[in-house]
Design a protein around this motif. Sequence first.
Motif, PDB file in Angstrom:
ATOM      1  N   THR A 179      54.726 -20.860  16.085  1.00 49.83           N
ATOM      2  CA  THR A 179      56.186 -20.755  16.076  1.00 49.83           C
ATOM      3  C   THR A 179      56.728 -21.476  14.839  1.00 49.83           C
ATOM      4  OG1 THR A 179      56.375 -22.756  17.412  1.00 49.83           O
ATOM      5  CG2 THR A 179      56.309 -20.663  18.587  1.00 49.83           C
ATOM      6  N   GLY A 180      57.942 -21.134  14.478  1.00 47.20           N
ATOM      7  CA  GLY A 180      58.587 -21.801  13.349  1.00 47.20           C
ATOM      8  C   GLY A 180      58.504 -21.037  12.044  1.00 47.20           C
ATOM      9  N   ARG A 181      57.505 -20.183  11.879  1.00 44.04           N
ATOM     10  CA  ARG A 181      57.376 -19.420  10.640  1.00 44.04           C
ATOM     11  C   ARG A 181      58.459 -18.338  10.579  1.00 44.04           C
ATOM     12  NH1 ARG A 181      52.797 -17.315  11.524  1.00 44.04           N
ATOM     13  NH2 ARG A 181      53.468 -15.184  11.913  1.00 44.04           N
ATOM     14  N   ILE A 182      59.017 -18.138   9.399  1.00 40.90           N
ATOM     15  CA  ILE A 182      60.045 -17.116   9.205  1.00 40.90           C
ATOM     16  C   ILE A 182      59.442 -15.963   8.411  1.00 40.90           C
ATOM     17  CG2 ILE A 182      62.275 -16.594   8.145  1.00 40.90           C
ATOM     18  CD1 ILE A 182      63.090 -19.483   8.701  1.00 40.90           C
ATOM     19  N   ILE A 191      64.974 -10.534   9.150  1.00 39.62           N
ATOM     20  CA  ILE A 191      64.222 -11.785   9.093  1.00 39.62           C
ATOM     21  C   ILE A 191      64.026 -12.249  10.535  1.00 39.62           C
ATOM     22  CG2 ILE A 191      64.907 -12.487   6.791  1.00 39.62           C
ATOM     23  CD1 ILE A 191      67.060 -14.249   7.992  1.00 39.62           C
ATOM     24  N   THR A 192      62.839 -12.732  10.833  1.00 39.31           N
ATOM     25  CA  THR A 192      62.494 -13.058  12.210  1.00 39.31           C
ATOM     26  C   THR A 192      61.802 -14.410  12.285  1.00 39.31           C
ATOM     27  OG1 THR A 192      60.269 -12.085  12.190  1.00 39.31           O
ATOM     28  CG2 THR A 192      62.113 -10.593  12.654  1.00 39.31           C
ATOM     29  N   THR A 193      61.930 -15.017  13.434  1.00 39.81           N
ATOM     30  CA  THR A 193      61.158 -16.219  13.747  1.00 39.81           C
ATOM     31  C   THR A 193      61.013 -16.287  15.261  1.00 39.81           C
ATOM     32  OG1 THR A 193      60.897 -18.582  13.285  1.00 39.81           O
ATOM     33  CG2 THR A 193      63.069 -17.854  14.006  1.00 39.81           C
ATOM     34  N   VAL A 194      60.188 -17.190  15.726  1.00 39.71           N
ATOM     35  CA  VAL A 194      59.958 -17.339  17.159  1.00 39.71           C
ATOM     36  C   VAL A 194      60.498 -18.685  17.604  1.00 39.71           C
ATOM     37  CG1 VAL A 194      58.219 -17.579  18.967  1.00 39.71           C
ATOM     38  CG2 VAL A 194      57.979 -15.797  17.231  1.00 39.71           C
ATOM     39  N   HIS A 195      61.360 -18.638  18.614  1.00 46.34           N
ATOM     40  CA  HIS A 195      61.919 -19.855  19.215  1.00 46.34           C
ATOM     41  C   HIS A 195      61.137 -20.176  20.473  1.00 46.34           C
ATOM     42  CE1 HIS A 195      64.831 -22.738  20.773  1.00 46.34           C
ATOM     43  NE2 HIS A 195      64.805 -22.077  21.918  1.00 46.34           N
ATOM     44  N   LYS A 196      60.666 -21.399  20.558  1.00 45.69           N
ATOM     45  CA  LYS A 196      59.948 -21.856  21.747  1.00 45.69           C
ATOM     46  C   LYS A 196      60.794 -22.881  22.478  1.00 45.69           C
ATOM     47  CE  LYS A 196      56.291 -24.521  21.329  1.00 45.69           C
ATOM     48  NZ  LYS A 196      54.908 -24.974  21.054  1.00 45.69           N
ATOM     49  N   ASP A 213      69.767 -20.672   7.047  1.00 47.22           N
ATOM     50  CA  ASP A 213      69.479 -21.456   5.841  1.00 47.22           C
ATOM     51  C   ASP A 213      68.430 -20.762   4.978  1.00 47.22           C
ATOM     52  OD1 ASP A 213      71.256 -23.363   6.687  1.00 47.22           O
ATOM     53  OD2 ASP A 213      69.731 -24.687   7.558  1.00 47.22           O
ATOM     54  N   TRP A 214      67.415 -20.209   5.623  1.00 44.86           N
ATOM     55  CA  TRP A 214      66.340 -19.520   4.900  1.00 44.86           C
ATOM     56  C   TRP A 214      66.893 -18.293   4.182  1.00 44.86           C
ATOM     57  CZ3 TRP A 214      63.827 -14.850   4.613  1.00 44.86           C
ATOM     58  CH2 TRP A 214      62.546 -14.855   4.059  1.00 44.86           C
ATOM     59  N   ALA A 215      67.748 -17.530   4.901  1.00 41.47           N
ATOM     60  CA  ALA A 215      68.338 -16.321   4.307  1.00 41.47           C
ATOM     61  C   ALA A 215      69.190 -16.674   3.095  1.00 41.47           C
ATOM     62  CB  ALA A 215      69.171 -15.590   5.350  1.00 41.47           C
ATOM     63  N   GLU A 216      69.945 -17.768   3.183  1.00 39.49           N
ATOM     64  CA  GLU A 216      70.792 -18.174   2.059  1.00 39.49           C
ATOM     65  C   GLU A 216      69.949 -18.595   0.865  1.00 39.49           C
ATOM     66  OE1 GLU A 216      74.494 -21.246   1.096  1.00 39.49           O
ATOM     67  OE2 GLU A 216      73.549 -21.197   3.092  1.00 39.49           O
ATOM     68  N   ARG A 217      68.871 -19.337   1.115  1.00 41.08           N
ATOM     69  CA  ARG A 217      68.021 -19.782   0.014  1.00 41.08           C
ATOM     70  C   ARG A 217      67.355 -18.615  -0.694  1.00 41.08           C
ATOM     71  NH1 ARG A 217      66.058 -23.435   3.823  1.00 41.08           N
ATOM     72  NH2 ARG A 217      64.015 -22.387   3.781  1.00 41.08           N
ATOM     73  N   LEU A 233      73.148 -10.688   5.276  1.00 39.86           N
ATOM     74  CA  LEU A 233      72.918 -10.371   6.689  1.00 39.86           C
ATOM     75  C   LEU A 233      73.974  -9.409   7.217  1.00 39.86           C
ATOM     76  CD1 LEU A 233      72.126 -13.982   7.972  1.00 39.86           C
ATOM     77  CD2 LEU A 233      70.558 -12.278   7.007  1.00 39.86           C
ATOM     78  N   ARG A 234      73.598  -8.648   8.235  1.00 40.59           N
ATOM     79  CA  ARG A 234      74.554  -7.720   8.855  1.00 40.59           C
ATOM     80  C   ARG A 234      75.530  -8.446   9.772  1.00 40.59           C
ATOM     81  NH1 ARG A 234      70.958  -2.540  10.932  1.00 40.59           N
ATOM     82  NH2 ARG A 234      69.940  -2.050   8.943  1.00 40.59           N
ATOM     83  N   GLY A 235      75.146  -9.625  10.210  1.00 39.26           N
ATOM     84  CA  GLY A 235      76.038 -10.398  11.069  1.00 39.26           C
ATOM     85  C   GLY A 235      75.754 -10.274  12.547  1.00 39.26           C
ATOM     86  N   SER A 236      74.748  -9.495  12.915  1.00 37.79           N
ATOM     87  CA  SER A 236      74.379  -9.350  14.325  1.00 37.79           C
ATOM     88  C   SER A 236      73.011  -9.998  14.554  1.00 37.79           C
ATOM     89  CB  SER A 236      74.351  -7.877  14.718  1.00 37.79           C
ATOM     90  OG  SER A 236      73.371  -7.185  13.951  1.00 37.79           O
TER      91      SER A 236
END
Length: 282
Positions: A126-129, A219-224, A239-243, A248-251
């Motif tokens: 988990t945690g990887r984007i 963009i995806t990640t896993v929340h535990k 934050d990752w998307a901005e960097r 983003l589409r906003g949804s």
Amino acid sequence: MELEFLTIGEVSKLCNIPVKTLRYYDEIGLLRPDRISNESHYRYYSKQSALKIPLIKYYKQLGFKLDDIKELIQELDIGILSNFFQKELTSVEEQMDALRKKHFAITEWRKLLQDGEAYLTQPGATGRIDLRTIPVYKTVHFRYRLEDGQKHEEMLYSNSFVELCQRSDVFAYGPFMLHFDHLQERMDGNFREVDCYTSVIEDDQPGVHTQVIGGFQAITTVHKGGYGQIGETYGRLLDWAERHNFALRGSAYERNIIDPWSTRVPEHYVTELIVPIRSLGA
């Protein structure tokens, strides 16, 4: 020419069938003795009647009901047999189709649990984007509106989902997915409507309200863990998307891998967060 009769005991031994069963068949009219002694009340069967016993056994092995077997062995008509067998074939084919769907759904649920266990047990799972294309899903869909004072609870959506599937007679399989029109509202927990999806088997009932989703980049990640802290994980995605200069589409979508259907421990929930993008980063 006088007929040769067999006692109930002889029929029992010859056809390997309990006397008790023969008496029961007599009671329900499935196979009556041809003669009952006035003096001893012994039951006697003709050989022709005894020949029906293997047929009864065979029909029982096929799963036919005793009432149907009674009609079949009494008539022994080719046309009646043919019509009955056609009806039974249709019924068996429907059962086979239902079992195929059940097997597929259980297999998919098991895979989902295995994926969830891997996220829970493997370090760094988990945690990887990631940036990836979301697969296309054919889903059964409904939109849930939270009443005033209602909180975001999985039970509300899953109960409505089960009722929808039962009403529509569709065969669905996990995972359960949610869609939020506005990502920020989801992060703040003040959304009022949510779209709910789960996949359906392709050949299900025509005309059922289904919707195709997926096929977009995100963009995806896993929340535990519990849903109360999910906003923090979304924050890392933003934050990752901005960097990386992603628009983003906003949804947002959430794909439940391990949820309250699988565990009572919120710390073991596993949720894939999916945020669609408008364009690739520079």
